[in-house]
Design an enzyme around this catalytic site. Structure first.
Site, PDB file in Angstrom:
ATOM      1  CB  CYS A   1      -0.924   0.010   1.216  1.00  0.00           C
ATOM      2  SG  CYS A   1      -1.918   1.511   1.341  1.00  0.00           S
TER       3      CYS A   1
ATOM      4  N   GLY B   1      -1.372   2.341  -7.083  1.00  0.00           N
ATOM      5  CA  GLY B   1      -2.119   2.568  -8.313  1.00  0.00           C
ATOM      6  C   GLY B   1      -1.532   3.699  -9.131  1.00  0.00           C
TER       7      GLY B   1
ATOM      8  CG  HIS C   1      -1.938  -1.832  -9.589  1.00  0.00           C
ATOM      9  ND1 HIS C   1      -2.817  -0.946  -9.010  1.00  0.00           N
ATOM     10  CD2 HIS C   1      -1.026  -2.136  -8.636  1.00  0.00           C
ATOM     11  CE1 HIS C   1      -2.439  -0.714  -7.759  1.00  0.00           C
ATOM     12  NE2 HIS C   1      -1.359  -1.431  -7.506  1.00  0.00           N
TER      13      HIS C   1
ATOM     14  CB  CYS D   1      -4.698   3.793  -5.168  1.00  0.00           C
ATOM     15  SG  CYS D   1      -3.909   2.161  -5.178  1.00  0.00           S
TER      16      CYS D   1
ATOM     17  CD  GLU E   1      -6.750   1.270  -2.979  1.00  0.00           C
ATOM     18  OE1 GLU E   1      -6.093   0.391  -2.371  1.00  0.00           O
ATOM     19  OE2 GLU E   1      -6.750   2.464  -2.640  1.00  0.00           O
TER      20      GLU E   1
END
Length: 285
Positions: A75, A227, A166, A224, A215
């Site tokens: 994260c 991301g 992703h 994110c 997410e």
């Protein structure tokens, strides 16, 4: 059970941070879901747990659970909050720390201006490691795949892991992009055996993009970090972006840098403590 927590946010991506450096709380997925619940708990996109270093070459271990209670590998926005937390709590006086996460080791640095830079490591394109099952998608070229969704849509995505998987697509306008319509369908697509984060990127220029991310386990979030890294990496691979890109999210702005190949991705952005408190977790969960 009554526990102490710290609420933090990075570019609007919000977290409950727990200190397990002296004692394990032994929380269950139901406990994490309760803490993340915005009506009955504290409310958060993810729960971040600080643990002692499990090996000599790192300073801490960092464990992440999504709002649905499931543990995840990485994260980015949370990692910036992590370094701010351990410094504010007096757990370290270092401005640069090495942290073990599920997918490896990351390096976090608090800058003099209060921003935090994270060495996210090199992006992973090897499909089994993402993981991505190509038999469930159509290869358009070496870097682009077409997915068939249950609602009839067929987005073209780049597939990459930034410690977590992703799928990134380019859209004309993130404000009108089908984030909620496609997000869950992409997250649970058969091509992604461990589910996936779905990114929707609008390219404004070679150095500026807008981004929304759905997410896995949390739904759409205000930002994110991984991301943003995945989106910029994908844009660079597709020839759309330069090595340094500003990413505008609904929650704030991140700066992503990648020189290509097997070089690491660097992410810089804010990390803010919101409040601290205690909460009683019901015994009946």
């Amino acid at each position: 059970m009554r526990i102490r927590f710290t609420k933090m946010q990075g570019a609007g991506n919000d977290f409950v941070v727990l200190d397990e450096t002296t004692q394990r709380l032994n929380l269950t997925p139901a406990h994490y879901r309760f803490l993340a619940d915005r009506h009955f708990g504290v409310g958060a996109d993810q729960i971040l747990t600080v643990r002692p270093a499990p090996q000599a070459d790192v300073d801490f271990e960092y464990v992440i659970h999504n709002a649905d209670g499931g543990e995840v590998e990485q994260c980015g926005n949370g990692s910036r909050c992590f370094v701010r937390f351990v410094r504010e709590q007096g757990l370290t006086d270092k401005t640069t720390v090495r942290v073990k996460v599920h997918g490896g080791v990351i390096t976090l640095q608090e800058m003099p201006d209060g921003q935090v830079t994270v060495d996210m490591g090199a992006p992973v394109f090897d499909l089994p490691q993402v993981p991505f099952a190509p038999k469930y998608a159509q290869a358009l070229n070496d870097t682009q795949w077409q997915l068939q969704l249950g609602n009839g849509d067929s987005p073209k995505v780049g597939v990459v892991s930034m410690g977590n998987p992703h799928a990134v697509q380019v859209v004309d306008d993130v404000d009108t992009a089908p984030v909620l319509e496609q997000g869950s369908l992409i997250e649970h697509h058969a091509a992604f055996p461990k589910r996936v984060n779905a990114g929707f990127m609008q390219v404004l220029s070679r150095s500026d993009v807008r981004l929304r991310v759905f997410e896995r386990g949390s739904g759409e979030t205000l930002a994110c970090g991984t991301g943003a890294c995945a989106a910029v990496v994908t844009g660079i691979r597709w020839g759309l972006l330069d090595p340094r890109v500003t990413v505008q999210t609904h929650g704030g702005t991140l700066t992503i840098e990648w020189q290509g190949g097997d070089t690491p991705v660097h992410m810089t952005g804010p990390a803010t403590t919101v409040f601290q408190g205690e909460i009683t977790i019901p015994d009946t969960l």
